[in-house]
Design a protein around this motif. Structure first.
Motif, PDB file in Angstrom:
ATOM      1  N   UNK A   1       0.852  -1.291   0.236  1.00 20.45           N
ATOM      2  CA  UNK A   1      -0.038   0.047  -0.040  1.00 20.45           C
ATOM      3  C   UNK A   1       0.865   1.223  -0.032  1.00 20.45           C
ATOM      4  N   UNK A   2       0.292   2.239  -0.611  1.00 18.57           N
ATOM      5  CA  UNK A   2       1.043   3.621  -0.292  1.00 18.57           C
ATOM      6  C   UNK A   2       0.783   4.233   1.085  1.00 18.57           C
ATOM      7  N   UNK A   3       2.153   4.189   1.528  1.00 18.04           N
ATOM      8  CA  UNK A   3       2.128   4.925   2.931  1.00 18.04           C
ATOM      9  C   UNK A   3       1.398   6.185   3.098  1.00 18.04           C
ATOM     10  N   UNK A   4       0.955   6.561   4.246  1.00 17.74           N
ATOM     11  CA  UNK A   4       0.212   7.808   4.444  1.00 17.74           C
ATOM     12  C   UNK A   4       1.406   8.840   5.089  1.00 17.74           C
ATOM     13  N   UNK A   5       0.899  10.146   4.540  1.00 12.67           N
ATOM     14  CA  UNK A   5       1.999  11.247   4.895  1.00 12.67           C
ATOM     15  C   UNK A   5       2.090  11.143   6.627  1.00 12.67           C
ATOM     16  N   UNK A   6       3.538  11.289   7.124  1.00 11.02           N
ATOM     17  CA  UNK A   6       3.956  11.259   8.377  1.00 11.02           C
ATOM     18  C   UNK A   6       4.353   9.803   8.973  1.00 11.02           C
ATOM     19  N   UNK A   7       3.990   8.761   8.186  1.00 14.12           N
ATOM     20  CA  UNK A   7       4.559   7.226   8.400  1.00 14.12           C
ATOM     21  C   UNK A   7       6.221   7.483   8.048  1.00 14.12           C
ATOM     22  N   UNK A   8       6.744   6.452   8.775  1.00 12.25           N
ATOM     23  CA  UNK A   8       8.309   6.408   8.387  1.00 12.25           C
ATOM     24  C   UNK A   8       8.415   5.188   7.497  1.00 12.25           C
ATOM     25  N   UNK A   9       9.458   5.524   6.459  1.00 12.63           N
ATOM     26  CA  UNK A   9       9.513   4.243   5.650  1.00 12.63           C
ATOM     27  C   UNK A   9      11.240   4.194   5.553  1.00 12.63           C
ATOM     28  N   UNK A  10      11.608   2.995   5.206  1.00 12.94           N
ATOM     29  CA  UNK A  10      13.091   2.591   4.893  1.00 12.94           C
ATOM     30  C   UNK A  10      13.193   2.302   3.770  1.00 12.94           C
ATOM     31  N   UNK A  11      14.098   3.030   2.737  1.00 12.05           N
ATOM     32  CA  UNK A  11      14.397   3.007   1.393  1.00 12.05           C
ATOM     33  C   UNK A  11      15.692   2.224   1.494  1.00 12.05           C
ATOM     34  N   UNK A  12      15.576   1.039   0.773  1.00 17.12           N
ATOM     35  CA  UNK A  12      16.917   0.107   0.751  1.00 17.12           C
ATOM     36  C   UNK A  12      16.869  -0.448  -0.558  1.00 17.12           C
ATOM     37  N   UNK A  13      17.938  -1.003  -0.691  1.00 20.57           N
ATOM     38  CA  UNK A  13      18.265  -1.919  -2.119  1.00 20.57           C
ATOM     39  C   UNK A  13      17.986  -3.345  -1.661  1.00 20.57           C
ATOM     40  N   UNK A  14      17.141  -3.839  -2.357  1.00 21.95           N
ATOM     41  CA  UNK A  14      16.629  -5.271  -2.005  1.00 21.95           C
ATOM     42  C   UNK A  14      16.929  -6.246  -3.280  1.00 21.95           C
ATOM     43  N   UNK A  15      17.470  -7.555  -3.040  1.00 21.84           N
ATOM     44  CA  UNK A  15      17.355  -8.531  -4.142  1.00 21.84           C
ATOM     45  C   UNK A  15      16.046  -9.260  -4.292  1.00 21.84           C
TER      46      UNK A  15
END
Length: 154
Positions: free
Chosen positions: A46-60
């Motif tokens: 799902x698209x995260x809501x404004x204010x939520x925290x996400x981690x952007x990472x490289x994934x195999x």
């Protein structure tokens, strides 16, 4: 019937314990969601809501030892819970985007691929799975090329 498989949250829980500096060392970063849509989580799909925290990472996402072995950037929701896989439905985060759908055989080789609007994805999934040589599918968000989800027969 098809199943859209979510990534397993337990694979990423350790990332939440890292500081921003420690994330940086492994080529990842913490983001506060500032646009919606814009940060599609691969665990809850799902698209995260404004204010939520996400981690952007490289994934195999394609570990097969073939020329198609692949990794790319993904967002995961920080602290995401385990979520059930999705049967015979296209989640909103996929439905609202152009998708590159790639069909792989059991050896991890691409045997077919096509582009479709997310709203038109189900017939393409069904067409690919009509081929008995197709083992699984990968959906990618076409604009940025990021891995969205693995799709298998249900």
């Amino acid at each position: 019937m098809f199943c859209i498989q979510r990534l397993d949250a337990s694979e990423f829980t350790w990332l939440s314990r890292l500081s921003d500096e420690e994330l940086s060392v492994i080529g990842a970063r913490r983001c506060v969601v500032d646009a919606q849509p814009g940060f599609p989580d691969r665990i809850e799909i799902r698209d995260l809501e404004i204010g939520e925290n996400a981690i952007l990472l490289n994934y195999e996402h394609q570990p097969a030892v073939t020329p198609y072995r692949s990794r790319h950037a993904i967002f995961i929701k920080e602290g995401a819970e385990r979520a059930a896989n999705i049967i015979d439905k296209i989640p909103e985060a996929i439905r609202i985007r152009m998708i590159s759908l790639r069909a792989f055989n059991v050896a991890g080789e691409i045997i077919d691929a096509d582009l479709a609007e997310g709203t038109d994805l189900q017939p393409l999934i069904e067409r690919f799975f009509a081929n008995p040589d197709v083992s699984y599918l990968h959906a990618h968000y076409a604009k940025r090329g990021c891995y969205a989800a693995r799709i298998v027969r249900a």
